[in-house]
Scaffold this active site. Structure first.
Site, PDB file in Angstrom:
ATOM      1  N   HIS A   1      -0.337  11.843  -3.061  1.00  0.00           N
ATOM      2  CA  HIS A   1       1.028  11.751  -3.007  1.00  0.00           C
ATOM      3  C   HIS A   1       2.003  12.641  -2.318  1.00  0.00           C
ATOM      4  O   HIS A   1       3.214  12.428  -1.911  1.00  0.00           O
ATOM      5  CB  HIS A   1       1.539  11.491  -4.603  1.00  0.00           C
ATOM      6  CG  HIS A   1       2.654  10.748  -4.678  1.00  0.00           C
ATOM      7  ND1 HIS A   1       3.871  10.591  -3.934  1.00  0.00           N
ATOM      8  CD2 HIS A   1       3.111   9.768  -5.861  1.00  0.00           C
ATOM      9  CE1 HIS A   1       4.586   9.583  -4.379  1.00  0.00           C
ATOM     10  NE2 HIS A   1       4.096   9.186  -5.630  1.00  0.00           N
TER      11      HIS A   1
ATOM     12  N   ASP B   1      -4.181  -8.104   4.873  1.00  0.00           N
ATOM     13  CA  ASP B   1      -5.515  -8.869   5.188  1.00  0.00           C
ATOM     14  C   ASP B   1      -6.302  -7.909   6.271  1.00  0.00           C
ATOM     15  O   ASP B   1      -5.805  -7.547   7.284  1.00  0.00           O
ATOM     16  CB  ASP B   1      -5.142 -10.152   5.924  1.00  0.00           C
ATOM     17  CG  ASP B   1      -6.084 -11.024   6.516  1.00  0.00           C
ATOM     18  OD1 ASP B   1      -7.654 -10.473   6.153  1.00  0.00           O
ATOM     19  OD2 ASP B   1      -6.050 -12.063   6.882  1.00  0.00           O
TER      20      ASP B   1
END
Length: 430
Positions: A157, A377
């Protein structure tokens, strides 16, 4: 408790082309103590054919994605003078793991896990200390029992916020299909963290997220000592509309609330009421506010560092309960509206002095439903589940694949409060 996952192969993936050898400074927002952990995304896909070629394609596309995002293959460390952080970029590489499980199928992800760490091994490298030299990017592809695939991605992060890491994942996915859109081909991947360096602050602004409040009920100890139970509740568009209508009926007709404001307010109230806290206990709702277009000048497109500050709605349990949903939604809206350029600059100044949010009475909500994760995808269709590797006391608002207007709320609550929380959160209440 954990699923039976066996790692078959671990590979260090380096950038496919030459990248700069340098040391890059992280901003004060990147260096915050409470961001020194790994964002752990989990994407689950329906059964696929030809898994061998898929694995190779993912490794190749990851290597290519690490060229523009070369800091993701470096190593995060403290600067010699302490306090802030930097990235040592020498093309050290990211880690790619391939695993199998004889336990989990796609159907297992349609509901909340039994335990907060049930899916822990789907990202087998659990980095406890992100400054200890571990790769800041870890990807694990796990083949499920029914032929489906779980793709888990861990991103330090300190290097990136949700928007930035989602942009990286979008590039990773496009490269996996060799079908980069014209938009993606033109996208800039901008590092320049100096844009968020501390600067002189004109006014001393209040930041309730940093202020300590009395712990009247052993709040922190309760979450550490009591078993946390994962919950998962889907809010369809109709239910979100009902919450908005309920909020508008209770208040000024001219005040419009977003889906985030009413949903987060409703979840916050349900959570606080279920915990049976003292009426005088101060409670806070913390959530990230994207500052890319709130600072002057706006941050340029492609900036993938931590570009958010923490919004804080605060009240007492008594007021949160008795004043109802309108009051809670108003507090959330006001917390968002406070964030302007001066506010951001004062937060940067505060966190550069190592100030951290106080945990007492706090619920943290993170909105993943707008990151586009449900569209990722990698060459084997869109995911059937989007979430986090582990369910935590931090609440996630998640997208629901194939239901673009729905939001899934996942949060772990103490076992003594779980039944009450689920009853309250599924029942619209003024």
């Amino acid at each position: 408790m954990g699923s039976l996952v066996h790692v078959k192969e671990a590979t260090v993936i380096t950038p496919s082309d030459q990248t700069p050898s340098c040391v890059l400074s992280l901003s004060a927002l990147d260096s915050q103590l409470f961001l020194r952990f790994t964002i752990e995304y989990l994407l689950v896909y329906s059964p696929v054919s030809n898994p061998v070629s898929l694995s190779g394609r993912l490794k190749s596309s990851l290597s290519r994605a690490l060229v523009p995002y070369f800091p993701f293959s470096g190593r995060v460390r403290e600067r010699p003078n302490g306090g802030s952080l930097e990235v040592n970029c020498r093309g050290q590489g990211a880690l790619f793991l391939e695993a199998v499980t004889d336990h989990l199928t796609c159907l297992d992800f349609h509901k909340a896990p039994r335990h907060v760490t049930s899916w822990r091994k789907l990202l087998s490298l659990n980095v406890v200390d992100v400054l200890a030299g571990a790769p800041p990017l870890v990807v694990q592809l796990t083949w499920l029992r029914d032929g489906g695939a779980a793709l888990a991605v861990g991103v330090n992060h300190c290097l990136s916020d949700g928007i930035g890491s989602a942009e990286f994942l979008t590039l990773f996915a496009e490269l996996s299909k060799d079908s980069l859109s014209q938009t993606e081909l033109k996208r800039r991947h901008l590092w320049d963290r100096r844009l968020l360096n501390p600067s002189p602050v004109r006014d001393s602004l209040s930041h309730p997220e940093f202020n300590r409040v009395p712990d009247l009920c052993g709040f922190v100890n309760r979450f550490n000592a009591e078993r946390l139970v994962p919950t998962s509740v889907v809010f369809e568009k109709q239910r979100l509309t009902e919450l908005k209508k309920l909020t508008s009926r209770l208040g000024e007709s001219s005040t419009k609330h977003t889906s985030f404001e009413v949903l987060s307010a409703h979840v916050w109230r349900s959570w606080a009421r279920s915990l049976n806290l003292p009426s005088s206990q101060t409670v806070k709702l913390l959530f990230s506010v994207n500052i890319r277009d709130r600072v002057k000048p706006s941050l340029p497109a492609g900036f993938y560092g931590n570009a958010f500050v923490v919004g804080c709605a605060q009240t007492t349990v008594k007021d949160l309960t008795e004043k109802g949903l309108r009051h809670a939604a108003k507090l959330v809206k006001q917390a968002k509206e406070r964030v302007g350029d001066d506010y951001v600059r004062s937060v940067v100044e505060a966190v550069s002095k190592a100030k951290c949010p106080d945990p007492v009475g706090v619920l943290i909500i993170s909105q993943w439903s707008r990151l586009g994760l449900e569209k990722l995808d990698f060459g084997f269709g869109k995911p059937v589940h989007v979430g986090s590797v582990c369910c935590d006391r931090y609440c996630l608002l998640l997208p629901v694949p194939e239901r673009s207007d729905a939001v899934k709320v996942m949060v772990a609550v103490p076992s003594s409060a779980v039944d009450s929380y689920e009853n309250l959160v599924t029942s619209p209440d003024a």
